[in-house]
Scaffold this active site. Structure first.
Site, short mmCIF file in Angstrom:
data_model
loop_
_atom_site.label_atom_id
_atom_site.label_comp_id
_atom_site.label_asym_id
_atom_site.label_seq_id
_atom_site.Cartn_x
_atom_site.Cartn_y
_atom_site.Cartn_z
N GLY A 175 2.64 4.35 1.10
CA GLY A 175 3.25 4.90 2.62
C GLY A 175 4.09 3.98 3.37
N THR A 176 4.16 2.67 2.78
CA THR A 176 4.61 1.58 3.65
C THR A 176 6.04 1.72 3.57
OG1 THR A 176 4.33 -0.07 1.82
CG2 THR A 176 2.86 0.30 3.39
N GLY A 177 6.69 2.52 2.71
CA GLY A 177 8.22 2.67 2.88
C GLY A 177 9.00 1.89 1.59
N LYS A 178 8.28 1.91 0.49
CA LYS A 178 8.95 1.20 -0.33
C LYS A 178 10.33 1.76 -1.11
CE LYS A 178 4.99 0.81 -2.98
NZ LYS A 178 4.07 1.41 -1.63
N THR A 179 9.87 3.15 -1.18
CA THR A 179 11.00 3.99 -1.99
C THR A 179 12.15 4.12 -0.91
OG1 THR A 179 9.31 5.32 -3.17
CG2 THR A 179 11.43 6.25 -2.63
N HIS A 207 -26.96 9.01 17.82
CA HIS A 207 -26.44 8.05 16.60
C HIS A 207 -25.16 7.58 17.18
CE1 HIS A 207 -25.70 7.50 12.32
NE2 HIS A 207 -24.43 7.22 12.81
N GLU A 208 -24.32 8.40 17.90
CA GLU A 208 -23.06 7.76 18.33
C GLU A 208 -23.11 6.78 19.59
OE1 GLU A 208 -20.64 8.21 16.36
OE2 GLU A 208 -21.37 9.69 15.07
N PRO A 265 0.94 -1.15 -0.09
CA PRO A 265 0.14 0.09 -0.02
C PRO A 265 0.90 1.48 -0.09
CG PRO A 265 -0.71 -1.64 1.75
CD PRO A 265 0.60 -2.07 1.18
#
Length: 632
Positions: free
Chosen positions: A218-222, A437-438, A216
């Site tokens: 943002g998981t740090g591939k770069t 509701h909450e 996905p």
């Protein structure tokens, strides 16, 4: 001592503007030149001109210039005419009856055609437009040169971001990457291959040509790819796949060739192609057939990866979050030999990532990163980095010396639900509906045996949400049971049912809840085989449609589609009925929780547990089958 900078002279008017002014001035000057010296000139027919020559005196003369005949008289007047092309002036006049004696009496002067200022101007006017067109072309050439780096021939040059060249080591190592230990182990062999290739080649092993990082956003591939280059201490060529493709045909393929040539010259080296799905999607499915620029670029990548010579020591690392759309030729062994999953980190990994991003940030003694890691289930490395940065910004805004639990919790809520909105957004009646509701969500979730415990309830508006109920998983889950999914759907129905029981009506506040519940029910029926009616068959591949791809044909009959819809509706209806039964029984809890929300706006876990522990004796007015009923 600093080098002296060359002082460039101030530029004058643009050259093309000067040419334009010159052309305009010439056009204005032509009438002045062609108008002669002010003498009276009369155009006559050839017979009239011949008669005038017959009557001319000895002081008159005839000027012949091309096919134009001019009789210049002694009194300063002139008459002009045009002769036939290809016949001399004397022969023309003789045919018109001019006597020999008259021709001998006047002086005849022949001027070369093309001479004089007028001719020069005519030539200038012919050349100037050509110069102007050439100038415009040169201007466009210079614009391309400035934007493409290397002139119009620079379109085919790649522009990667390069580190590790000329002794400069990439400043990222595996120590800077946390939470993806399995991926680091897979890539460690790539590092060893680049640092000590003889260790493998003596056993007959060859360097892997490529590694595909899948996960996905943002998981740090770069970051992982940069860490490989930093550990191996080799040049790192980084480029996004979208940078290959331009509007000009063949640019992408040319840039691919140039990038691989640069990497081979600097070998051992690493090429990193981010978001490779921009050019690596399956061929033959784009608009206009299979011969577009993107596919030519992909073909060139395939050729270059196949064309590596033995011992080149150039490794290609690519990253994508859509591996399912990549071309099969790109994924086969021999190109991307390794597929490495870079998934969201678990609780231990999240804690390690938080420690990395907490460096240089003062934390209050009561902050426990392990607790924050449990709270942030499902967060990626980028989310956790944003969490620490947002908390530091909040601490600076408040003027406190260190980041405390309050700032971390506020940053967490900003990331999950969005920034807090104005409290004046809702009317008193709307606040009451949101509170019930909450409270309905929280009560329903706490009543489900497989649901996660509720961590916080709030009626403070954040982002698009008017309020939120936040469950906290006790542990990271990989598998989800049918019963857990049914409980989640029932919990999502809690807000809608609470509104129904409050005033016999519903609002638009449950739109997102119903959307999520429907998606879960559809997945149960079509993807997970959790429907007794539909059996174990999978219906559809569950993938999102891709722009530019042909619409997927439905692989089942109309009658089957009707059965699927009926089963989905059944799951939702059963969950609605189940939740309604629970909230009727625990309406006292719903009412107490809603009242507390209206007073405090936010309830934390200890307050929620206290409210849940109280007995449910008596209820307020609520709806029963569409009619208000009072139970004392």
């Amino acid at each position: 001592m600093d080098e002296e900078k060359e002082v460039k002279p101030r530029r004058g008017l643009p050259w093309w503007l000067v040419i334009g002014f010159a052309a305009g001035a010439l056009l204005l000057f032509i009438p002045l030149v062609s108008g002669g010296d002010g003498e009276e000139t009369e155009d006559v027919s050839l017979p009239a001109f011949a008669k005038a020559v017959e009557e001319a005196g000895a002081a008159d003369r005839i000027v012949v210039k091309g096919d134009k005949l001019t009789l210049e008289r002694q009194d300063g007047t002139e008459i002009e005419t045009r002769k036939e092309v290809g016949i001399s002036a004397i022969e023309t006049l003789q045919r018109l009856g001019v006597s020999r004696s008259a021709l001998q009496r006047v002086e005849i002067e022949v001027e070369k055609e093309g001479g004089g200022l007028g001719s020069i101007l005519a030539v200038a006017l012919t050349i100037l437009p050509l110069l102007f067109i050439v100038g415009i072309g040169f201007l466009i050439f210079r614009q391309f040169r400035g934007s493409s780096g290397g002139g119009i021939f620079g379109f085919g040059k790649s522009k990667p971001r390069v580190t590790g060249v000329d002794g400069q080591r990439p400043n990222v190592t595996f120590a800077d990457v946390a939470g993806v230990e399995t991926a680091k182990l897979e890539l460690q062999e790539v590092v060893e291959f680049l640092k000590s290739p003889e260790k493998f080649t003596r056993l007959g092993a060859h360097v892997p040509k490529g590694a595909l990082l899948v996960g996905p956003p943002g998981t740090g591939k770069t970051l992982l790819a940069r860490a490989v280059a930093g550990e191996a201490e080799v040049p790192f060529f980084s480029i996004s796949a979208s940078e290959f493709v331009e509007m000009f045909v063949g640019t992408g393929a040319s840039r691919v060739r140039d990038l691989f040539a640069k990497a081979k010259a600097a070998a051992p080296a690493i090429i990193f192609i981010d978001e490779i799905d921009a050019v690596g999607r399956r061929r033959g499915v784009g608009l206009g057939g299979g011969n577009d620029e993107r596919e030519q670029t992909l073909n060139q990548i395939l050729v270059e990866m196949d064309g590596f010579e033995t011992g080149t020591n150039v490794i290609v690392i690519a990253a994508t979050n859509r591996a399912d759309v990549l071309d099969a030729a790109l994924l086969r062994p021999g190109r991307f030999d390794r597929r490495i999953e870079v998934d969201r980190p678990d609780a231990e990994g999240r804690e390690a990532i938080l420690r990395v991003h907490a460096q240089g940030k003062p934390l209050a003694p009561e902050v426990k990163l392990a607790d924050i890691a449990k709270l942030t289930s499902g967060f990626t490395g980028a989310d956790l980095e944003s969490l620490m940065n947002e908390s530091a910004i909040l601490a600076a805004r408040k003027g406190v010396p260190a980041i405390g639990p309050t700032e971390l919790n506020e940053a967490f809520e900003r990331i999950v639900a969005g920034p807090e909105r104005s409290k004046k957004l809702l009317s008193p009646e709307e606040r009451r509906v949101v509170a019930y509701h909450e409270a309905g969500h929280a009560t329903a979730m706490e009543s489900m045996p497989n649901a996660d415990p509720v961590h916080k309830i709030s009626i403070v508006s954040r982002g698009p949400a008017l309020g939120y109920t936040m469950p906290l998983p006790e542990r990271d889950r990989v598998l989800r049971s049918k019963e857990a999914m049914e409980d989640e759907i029932a919990g999502l129905m809690g807000g809608r049912v609470a509104e129904e029981l409050l005033h016999c009506s519903v609002t638009t506040g449950a739109a997102n809840d119903l959307e999520r519940a429907t998606a879960l029910a559809r997945a149960m029926v079509t993807q997970y085989g959790m429907s007794d009616e539909m059996g174990l068959r999978i219906f559809g591949n569950g993938e999102q449609s891709i722009p530019g791809w042909p619409q997927q044909q439905r692989e089942y009959a109309e009658g089957t589609a009707l059965r699927i819809d009926t089963e989905i509706n059944g799951i939702l209806d059963r969950a609605h009925t189940r939740t309604k039964t629970i909230l009727k029984e625990r309406w006292g809890t719903v009412s107490r929780m809603a009242t507390a929300l209206l007073e405090q706006e936010t309830l934390e876990r200890p307050e929620i547990e206290k409210l849940l522990a109280e007995t449910d004796e008596g209820t307020e007015v609520y709806c029963e089958d569409g009619e208000a009923t009072a139970d004392a």
